[in-house]
Scaffold this active site. Structure first.
Site, PDB file in Angstrom:
ATOM      1  N   HIS A 139      53.615  23.238 -35.972  1.00  0.00           N
ATOM      2  CA  HIS A 139      52.395  23.128 -35.078  1.00  0.00           C
ATOM      3  C   HIS A 139      51.695  23.208 -34.766  1.00  0.00           C
ATOM      4  O   HIS A 139      50.568  23.591 -36.056  1.00  0.00           O
ATOM      5  CB  HIS A 139      53.427  24.184 -34.521  1.00  0.00           C
ATOM      6  CG  HIS A 139      53.465  25.927 -34.573  1.00  0.00           C
ATOM      7  ND1 HIS A 139      52.310  26.444 -34.327  1.00  0.00           N
ATOM      8  CD2 HIS A 139      53.784  26.281 -35.176  1.00  0.00           C
ATOM      9  CE1 HIS A 139      52.420  27.538 -35.014  1.00  0.00           C
ATOM     10  NE2 HIS A 139      53.353  27.800 -35.978  1.00  0.00           N
ATOM     11  N   CYS A 155      55.937  29.795 -40.048  1.00  0.00           N
ATOM     12  CA  CYS A 155      56.021  28.249 -39.409  1.00  0.00           C
ATOM     13  C   CYS A 155      54.368  27.308 -40.023  1.00  0.00           C
ATOM     14  O   CYS A 155      53.953  28.281 -41.155  1.00  0.00           O
ATOM     15  CB  CYS A 155      56.100  27.773 -38.505  1.00  0.00           C
ATOM     16  SG  CYS A 155      57.032  28.523 -37.454  1.00  0.00           S
TER      17      CYS A 155
END
Length: 179
Positions: A139, A155
């Site tokens: 992301h 992440c």
């Protein structure tokens, strides 16, 4: 000692952590390395994404191999938060809503339960590629200081402009490998 802060930092052997140089010698160095998809994937069907947590870089190859991109990333804070192996992109979301996991809330109880998609302080930035692993994403980030560092809760983060480009290149079904 104050003068040393003006010189570029040097990478240590085998790591992307930085130390201050002992002399005034300037060096242009980078921890990025160009990798070949053949060393990590059997093919590039649906495209291929390789997230290299050591060099803190994400590589993308298009299915026909006409497009190759290399992006700097943030990586997980610790080995315990780092996932490695194969998965795929299972969903693509514009302006994703962020909700911390239970483990994240336990470590950071002051965090909100949710940040709306499109909010300027949304930790997922402007785009997210959801992976086959629960709560794991590639992301964007609103906090550009995180890129190039161990700063995520698991992440892989990119600059918003880079995730926007990758978002257009990748598709649901793109192969992903984290090393």
């Amino acid at each position: 000692m104050a003068g040393l802060a003006a010189f570029p930092a040097l990478a240590q052997d085998g790591t992307t952590e930085f130390i201050q140089p002992a002399s005034a010698v300037r060096n242009n160095i980078s921890s990025f390395r160009i990798l070949q998809w053949q060393d990590y994937f059997d093919n590039t069907r649906n495209g291929a994404i390789l997230a290299d947590t050591t060099s803190r870089a994400l590589h993308f190859w298009s299915e026909d191999q006409s497009i190759y991109r290399l992006y700097p990333t943030s990586v997980p804070l610790s080995e315990e938060l780092t996932r490695r192996g194969f998965t795929t992109v299972v969903q693509k979301v514009v302006n994703p809503t962020w909700r911390p996991t239970a483990a994240m809330k336990q470590r950071n109880p002051e965090w909100p339960d949710m940040v709306e998609g499109g909010a300027p302080d949304n930790p997922l930035g402007t785009r997210a590629l959801y992976l086959g692993w629960p709560a794991y994403r590639i992301h964007g980030t609103h906090d550009t200081r995180k890129i190039g560092r161990r700063s995520s809760n698991g992440c892989i983060g990119l600059y918003n402009e880079h995730i926007q480009e990758l978002f257009e290149l990748a598709k649901v079904g793109t192969q992903v490998r984290l090393i």
